[in-house]
Motif scaffolding. Sequence first.
Motif, PDB file in Angstrom:
ATOM      1  N   SER A 159      19.531  10.774  17.860  1.00 30.55           N
ATOM      2  CA  SER A 159      19.114  11.606  16.749  1.00 30.55           C
ATOM      3  C   SER A 159      17.861  12.383  17.156  1.00 30.55           C
ATOM      4  O   SER A 159      16.756  11.869  17.046  1.00 30.55           O
ATOM      5  CB  SER A 159      18.834  10.642  15.588  1.00 30.55           C
ATOM      6  OG  SER A 159      18.088  11.215  14.589  1.00 30.55           O
ATOM      7  N   SER A 160      18.054  13.601  17.674  1.00 34.47           N
ATOM      8  CA  SER A 160      16.906  14.417  18.051  1.00 34.47           C
ATOM      9  C   SER A 160      16.645  15.468  16.971  1.00 34.47           C
ATOM     10  O   SER A 160      17.169  15.355  15.856  1.00 34.47           O
ATOM     11  CB  SER A 160      17.116  15.046  19.431  1.00 34.47           C
ATOM     12  OG  SER A 160      15.899  15.600  19.901  1.00 34.47           O
ATOM     13  N   THR A 161      15.861  16.469  17.285  1.00 34.15           N
ATOM     14  CA  THR A 161      15.372  17.345  16.226  1.00 34.15           C
ATOM     15  C   THR A 161      15.080  18.750  16.738  1.00 34.15           C
ATOM     16  O   THR A 161      14.714  18.935  17.905  1.00 34.15           O
ATOM     17  CB  THR A 161      14.083  16.760  15.611  1.00 34.15           C
ATOM     18  OG1 THR A 161      13.466  17.729  14.744  1.00 34.15           O
ATOM     19  CG2 THR A 161      13.075  16.402  16.694  1.00 34.15           C
ATOM     20  N   ALA A 162      15.210  19.724  15.833  1.00 33.30           N
ATOM     21  CA  ALA A 162      14.812  21.096  16.142  1.00 33.30           C
ATOM     22  C   ALA A 162      13.308  21.189  16.387  1.00 33.30           C
ATOM     23  O   ALA A 162      12.833  22.185  16.942  1.00 33.30           O
ATOM     24  CB  ALA A 162      15.218  22.023  15.002  1.00 33.30           C
ATOM     25  N   ALA A 163      12.556  20.152  15.989  1.00 30.09           N
ATOM     26  CA  ALA A 163      11.100  20.156  16.247  1.00 30.09           C
ATOM     27  C   ALA A 163      10.802  20.126  17.740  1.00 30.09           C
ATOM     28  O   ALA A 163       9.677  20.431  18.151  1.00 30.09           O
ATOM     29  CB  ALA A 163      10.436  18.963  15.553  1.00 30.09           C
ATOM     30  N   THR A 164      11.797  19.786  18.579  1.00 30.00           N
ATOM     31  CA  THR A 164      11.555  19.822  20.027  1.00 30.00           C
ATOM     32  C   THR A 164      11.398  21.266  20.520  1.00 30.00           C
ATOM     33  O   THR A 164      10.897  21.490  21.617  1.00 30.00           O
ATOM     34  CB  THR A 164      12.683  19.148  20.831  1.00 30.00           C
ATOM     35  OG1 THR A 164      13.915  19.835  20.585  1.00 30.00           O
ATOM     36  CG2 THR A 164      12.832  17.671  20.469  1.00 30.00           C
ATOM     37  N   TYR A 165      11.802  22.249  19.714  1.00 28.74           N
ATOM     38  CA  TYR A 165      11.663  23.651  20.123  1.00 28.74           C
ATOM     39  C   TYR A 165      10.297  24.235  19.768  1.00 28.74           C
ATOM     40  O   TYR A 165       9.957  25.327  20.220  1.00 28.74           O
ATOM     41  CB  TYR A 165      12.742  24.519  19.460  1.00 28.74           C
ATOM     42  CG  TYR A 165      14.154  24.176  19.874  1.00 28.74           C
ATOM     43  CD1 TYR A 165      14.581  24.341  21.187  1.00 28.74           C
ATOM     44  CD2 TYR A 165      15.072  23.695  18.938  1.00 28.74           C
ATOM     45  CE1 TYR A 165      15.884  24.030  21.560  1.00 28.74           C
ATOM     46  CE2 TYR A 165      16.384  23.395  19.308  1.00 28.74           C
ATOM     47  CZ  TYR A 165      16.780  23.560  20.610  1.00 28.74           C
ATOM     48  OH  TYR A 165      18.060  23.256  20.976  1.00 28.74           O
ATOM     49  N   GLY A 166       9.513  23.535  18.929  1.00 26.54           N
ATOM     50  CA  GLY A 166       8.224  24.069  18.509  1.00 26.54           C
ATOM     51  C   GLY A 166       8.401  25.299  17.635  1.00 26.54           C
ATOM     52  O   GLY A 166       9.239  25.331  16.742  1.00 26.54           O
ATOM     53  N   ILE A 167       7.597  26.336  17.899  1.00 19.38           N
ATOM     54  CA  ILE A 167       7.716  27.584  17.142  1.00 19.38           C
ATOM     55  C   ILE A 167       8.474  28.576  18.016  1.00 19.38           C
ATOM     56  O   ILE A 167       7.919  29.137  18.952  1.00 19.38           O
ATOM     57  CB  ILE A 167       6.340  28.139  16.739  1.00 19.38           C
ATOM     58  CG1 ILE A 167       5.650  27.146  15.795  1.00 19.38           C
ATOM     59  CG2 ILE A 167       6.497  29.490  16.052  1.00 19.38           C
ATOM     60  CD1 ILE A 167       4.367  27.629  15.173  1.00 19.38           C
ATOM     61  N   PRO A 168       9.756  28.762  17.750  1.00 24.71           N
ATOM     62  CA  PRO A 168      10.567  29.599  18.639  1.00 24.71           C
ATOM     63  C   PRO A 168      10.202  31.073  18.512  1.00 24.71           C
ATOM     64  O   PRO A 168       9.714  31.511  17.473  1.00 24.71           O
ATOM     65  CB  PRO A 168      11.996  29.345  18.157  1.00 24.71           C
ATOM     66  CG  PRO A 168      11.867  28.813  16.773  1.00 24.71           C
ATOM     67  CD  PRO A 168      10.511  28.214  16.627  1.00 24.71           C
ATOM     68  N   ASP A 169      10.459  31.823  19.581  1.00 20.87           N
ATOM     69  CA  ASP A 169      10.156  33.253  19.540  1.00 20.87           C
ATOM     70  C   ASP A 169      11.403  34.073  19.215  1.00 20.87           C
ATOM     71  O   ASP A 169      11.414  35.290  19.361  1.00 20.87           O
ATOM     72  CB  ASP A 169       9.541  33.709  20.875  1.00 20.87           C
ATOM     73  CG  ASP A 169      10.404  33.300  22.065  1.00 20.87           C
ATOM     74  OD1 ASP A 169      11.531  32.816  21.834  1.00 20.87           O
ATOM     75  OD2 ASP A 169       9.950  33.465  23.209  1.00 20.87           O
ATOM     76  N   THR A 170      12.458  33.403  18.756  1.00 19.23           N
ATOM     77  CA  THR A 170      13.678  34.120  18.363  1.00 19.23           C
ATOM     78  C   THR A 170      14.066  33.701  16.949  1.00 19.23           C
ATOM     79  O   THR A 170      13.650  32.642  16.472  1.00 19.23           O
ATOM     80  CB  THR A 170      14.859  33.755  19.287  1.00 19.23           C
ATOM     81  OG1 THR A 170      14.944  32.321  19.348  1.00 19.23           O
ATOM     82  CG2 THR A 170      14.683  34.292  20.682  1.00 19.23           C
ATOM     83  N   ASP A 171      14.885  34.513  16.308  1.00 20.14           N
ATOM     84  CA  ASP A 171      15.336  34.197  14.947  1.00 20.14           C
ATOM     85  C   ASP A 171      16.278  33.004  14.946  1.00 20.14           C
ATOM     86  O   ASP A 171      16.269  32.196  14.033  1.00 20.14           O
ATOM     87  CB  ASP A 171      16.055  35.406  14.327  1.00 20.14           C
ATOM     88  CG  ASP A 171      15.067  36.428  13.796  1.00 20.14           C
ATOM     89  OD1 ASP A 171      13.877  36.093  13.732  1.00 20.14           O
ATOM     90  OD2 ASP A 171      15.494  37.553  13.465  1.00 20.14           O
ATOM     91  N   ARG A 172      17.119  32.920  15.981  1.00 23.63           N
ATOM     92  CA  ARG A 172      18.083  31.823  16.046  1.00 23.63           C
ATOM     93  C   ARG A 172      17.865  31.061  17.343  1.00 23.63           C
ATOM     94  O   ARG A 172      17.813  31.643  18.418  1.00 23.63           O
ATOM     95  CB  ARG A 172      19.510  32.369  15.961  1.00 23.63           C
ATOM     96  CG  ARG A 172      19.892  32.794  14.553  1.00 23.63           C
ATOM     97  CD  ARG A 172      20.988  33.830  14.583  1.00 23.63           C
ATOM     98  NE  ARG A 172      22.197  33.297  15.198  1.00 23.63           N
ATOM     99  CZ  ARG A 172      23.182  32.703  14.529  1.00 23.63           C
ATOM    100  NH1 ARG A 172      23.104  32.559  13.229  1.00 23.63           N
ATOM    101  NH2 ARG A 172      24.254  32.264  15.155  1.00 23.63           N
ATOM    102  N   VAL A 173      17.736  29.744  17.201  1.00 21.17           N
ATOM    103  CA  VAL A 173      17.350  28.904  18.328  1.00 21.17           C
ATOM    104  C   VAL A 173      18.591  28.333  18.998  1.00 21.17           C
ATOM    105  O   VAL A 173      19.412  27.682  18.338  1.00 21.17           O
ATOM    106  CB  VAL A 173      16.493  27.724  17.824  1.00 21.17           C
ATOM    107  CG1 VAL A 173      15.907  26.968  18.996  1.00 21.17           C
ATOM    108  CG2 VAL A 173      15.394  28.220  16.906  1.00 21.17           C
ATOM    109  N   SER A 174      18.741  28.562  20.300  1.00 29.47           N
ATOM    110  CA  SER A 174      19.864  27.973  21.026  1.00 29.47           C
ATOM    111  C   SER A 174      19.354  26.818  21.887  1.00 29.47           C
ATOM    112  O   SER A 174      18.146  26.632  22.060  1.00 29.47           O
ATOM    113  CB  SER A 174      20.536  29.020  21.919  1.00 29.47           C
ATOM    114  OG  SER A 174      19.771  29.221  23.088  1.00 29.47           O
TER     115      SER A 174
END
Length: 339
Positions: free
Chosen positions: A124-139
């Motif tokens: 169970s991981s999380t989108a929080a691993t991306y921090g503050i992304p520089d794109t509208d949609r995170v891949s």
Amino acid sequence: MTHAHDPQTTPVLVTGGAGYIGSHAVLALRDAGYPVAVIDNLTTGFRFAIPDDVAFYEGDIEDADLLARIFAERNTRAIMHFAGSIVVPESVENPLKYYHNNTVKSRALIEAAVTAGVPHFIFSSTAATYGIPDTDRVSESSPQVPINPYGWSKLMTERMLADTAFAHPLNYCALRYFNVAGADPQGRSGQSTAGATHLIKVAVEAVLGKRGHVSVFGTDYDTPDGTGVRDYIHVSDLAAAHVHALEALITQPGRSLQMNCGYGRGFSVTQVLDAVDRLTNRPIERRIEPRRAGDPASLVSDNARILETLPWRPQYDDLPTIIGHALAWEERLGALRGS
């Protein structure tokens, strides 16, 4: 659901199975025919969330002796790991708690799995691993640069799994969740935590008079209406993704996966609260507060990979449906707590 294998041959241990997402995964596994056992220390989970016919072990995932006993008694062939701490602001105030509960304990669990020869691990991981992304949609190929200890504690576990899978006969899937909401459509489980911080949970509590207002943190973001935009995923769709991911690991033992879990579209705080108001006809008081540290303006998944990799297709990707299920559960919760 069609199976390329017999689920009965893969007993699953769910860590944190008395919690919000874990309990829905237990239901999804059980509905799909997998033998399921749960380990939970009940610090934030609830005994009532676990069905009577599911083996329950009260204990900690750091307890190597207990894990060895469970693996032996249950002939465990897969682990779904949900146990951990999840409140981002608390992780900033108490980082060592998060590195202990989420990273150190995960290391102990992974080691126990390797020792016992458990071949499949879903994390169970999380989108929080991306921090503050520089794109509208995170891949999944977006940089993973967390901005808080919660995100780092989860990313470290992803790294441990990748290195362990390289060195040992274990494959894993890290599922990176966006904003999880809603409740089991049959009313069997839901978000039960007191003092929860999830917007939809907070909003339905306010509708039922359990809170006096809903705080809106920041109205000056670079979004269409100035409030933060998030990708809300129904918890039952998320649980179904875990079952599909497990089937992918079983049928392709040499392959590990990392996938976003979201719908690929976002709703702002204002849009969510407007939807709650429309659904209930009971407008809730909104209080405008300053931005919270570390909140991105927008966090929406690019979910192409999970759609390409798994036969998973969302069944409840409709905001009023998500809110309606959350509200129905909130109404039930009073009775359950009283029992």
